[in-house]
Design a protein around this motif. Sequence first.
Motif, mmCIF file in Angstrom:
data_model
loop_
_atom_site.group_PDB
_atom_site.id
_atom_site.type_symbol
_atom_site.label_atom_id
_atom_site.label_comp_id
_atom_site.label_asym_id
_atom_site.label_seq_id
_atom_site.Cartn_x
_atom_site.Cartn_y
_atom_site.Cartn_z
ATOM 1 N N LEU A 256 -47.347 -20.879 86.559
ATOM 2 C CA LEU A 256 -47.874 -19.981 85.528
ATOM 3 C C LEU A 256 -49.093 -20.613 84.853
ATOM 4 O O LEU A 256 -50.093 -19.933 84.589
ATOM 5 C CB LEU A 256 -46.790 -19.644 84.512
ATOM 6 C CG LEU A 256 -45.624 -18.823 85.071
ATOM 7 C CD1 LEU A 256 -44.496 -18.739 84.057
ATOM 8 C CD2 LEU A 256 -46.081 -17.443 85.482
ATOM 9 N N GLY B 259 -51.888 -20.273 87.205
ATOM 10 C CA GLY B 259 -52.347 -18.892 87.201
ATOM 11 C C GLY B 259 -53.224 -18.595 86.002
ATOM 12 O O GLY B 259 -54.236 -17.881 86.113
ATOM 13 N N ASP C 167 -35.594 -15.775 85.620
ATOM 14 C CA ASP C 167 -36.818 -16.327 86.206
ATOM 15 C C ASP C 167 -37.918 -16.410 85.161
ATOM 16 O O ASP C 167 -38.168 -15.443 84.435
ATOM 17 C CB ASP C 167 -37.308 -15.449 87.366
ATOM 18 C CG ASP C 167 -36.353 -15.456 88.543
ATOM 19 O OD1 ASP C 167 -35.723 -16.501 88.798
ATOM 20 O OD2 ASP C 167 -36.236 -14.402 89.207
ATOM 21 N N THR D 110 -41.217 -15.863 83.786
ATOM 22 C CA THR D 110 -42.172 -14.818 84.131
ATOM 23 C C THR D 110 -43.440 -14.896 83.294
ATOM 24 O O THR D 110 -44.475 -14.393 83.695
ATOM 25 C CB THR D 110 -41.520 -13.437 83.941
ATOM 26 O OG1 THR D 110 -40.300 -13.415 84.676
ATOM 27 C CG2 THR D 110 -42.389 -12.320 84.430
ATOM 28 N N GLY D 111 -43.363 -15.528 82.122
ATOM 29 C CA GLY D 111 -44.525 -15.646 81.250
ATOM 30 C C GLY D 111 -44.387 -16.873 80.373
ATOM 31 O O GLY D 111 -43.278 -17.362 80.151
ATOM 32 N N ASN E 90 -46.944 -13.250 84.578
ATOM 33 C CA ASN E 90 -47.109 -12.938 86.005
ATOM 34 C C ASN E 90 -47.645 -11.528 86.174
ATOM 35 O O ASN E 90 -47.248 -10.615 85.444
ATOM 36 C CB ASN E 90 -45.762 -13.027 86.740
ATOM 37 C CG ASN E 90 -45.522 -14.386 87.309
ATOM 38 O OD1 ASN E 90 -46.419 -15.188 87.482
ATOM 39 N ND2 ASN E 90 -44.262 -14.662 87.610
ATOM 40 N N GLU E 91 -48.507 -11.367 87.156
ATOM 41 C CA GLU E 91 -49.149 -10.072 87.419
ATOM 42 C C GLU E 91 -48.130 -8.936 87.524
ATOM 43 O O GLU E 91 -48.316 -7.865 86.956
ATOM 44 C CB GLU E 91 -49.968 -10.168 88.711
ATOM 45 C CG GLU E 91 -50.728 -8.910 89.057
ATOM 46 C CD GLU E 91 -51.985 -8.712 88.231
ATOM 47 O OE1 GLU E 91 -52.318 -7.542 87.959
ATOM 48 O OE2 GLU E 91 -52.619 -9.707 87.852
ATOM 49 N N ASN E 92 -47.019 -9.165 88.234
ATOM 50 C CA ASN E 92 -46.042 -8.086 88.459
ATOM 51 C C ASN E 92 -45.247 -7.730 87.203
ATOM 52 O O ASN E 92 -44.550 -6.719 87.189
ATOM 53 C CB ASN E 92 -45.102 -8.429 89.615
ATOM 54 C CG ASN E 92 -44.319 -9.695 89.370
ATOM 55 O OD1 ASN E 92 -44.582 -10.425 88.420
ATOM 56 N ND2 ASN E 92 -43.365 -9.977 90.234
ATOM 57 N N ARG F 96 -46.807 -7.652 84.058
ATOM 58 C CA ARG F 96 -47.742 -7.182 83.026
ATOM 59 C C ARG F 96 -47.547 -5.690 82.766
ATOM 60 O O ARG F 96 -47.208 -4.927 83.661
ATOM 61 C CB ARG F 96 -49.183 -7.457 83.446
ATOM 62 C CG ARG F 96 -49.469 -8.932 83.475
ATOM 63 C CD ARG F 96 -50.903 -9.234 83.810
ATOM 64 N NE ARG F 96 -51.017 -10.669 84.059
ATOM 65 C CZ ARG F 96 -51.944 -11.218 84.794
ATOM 66 N NH1 ARG F 96 -52.862 -10.465 85.354
ATOM 67 N NH2 ARG F 96 -51.950 -12.512 84.966
#
Length: 149
Positions: A21, A24, A62, A64-65, A90-92, A94
């Motif tokens: 992350l 990213g 998980d 995720t951010g 994470n993009e998925n 957002r």
Amino acid sequence: MTDRVVIRPVREDERAAWEPLWAGYLRFYKASVPTATTDITWQRFHDDAEPMYVLGAYVDGDLTGIVHFLYHRSCWTIGDYCYLQDLFVNENARGHGVGRKLIEAVYEKAKAAGASRVHWLTQFENARAQILYDEVADRSGFMQYRKIF
């Protein structure tokens, strides 16, 4: 999705989940930092003597951010300011309220610590994030200037 989000500090043994992350986030801003800086940053998050913190958004367990924040003094108020330095989802994930939950968690931490405000920066081109930021905060009207050494 937001009903499945748990916000909590990222534990020291979760670096392997945090690091993608962080990478990213750096890619998003077309930035890089030396590995030594990442190592020190991770250590600071887990050192009780440091005013730097990391919270994670966990969806179904998980990571995720992430959000990184720190406290600093101000000449304008008695209470410290809280600088929300980095926010990445994470993009998925957002657009599902994960970023909002991370920001609100920082607000809660800052209030509990007696901070006078939370502030952050974003690039002018980061229009998608600004939709959220305009809902949860006020634009300061200031521009950032800096000299990097």
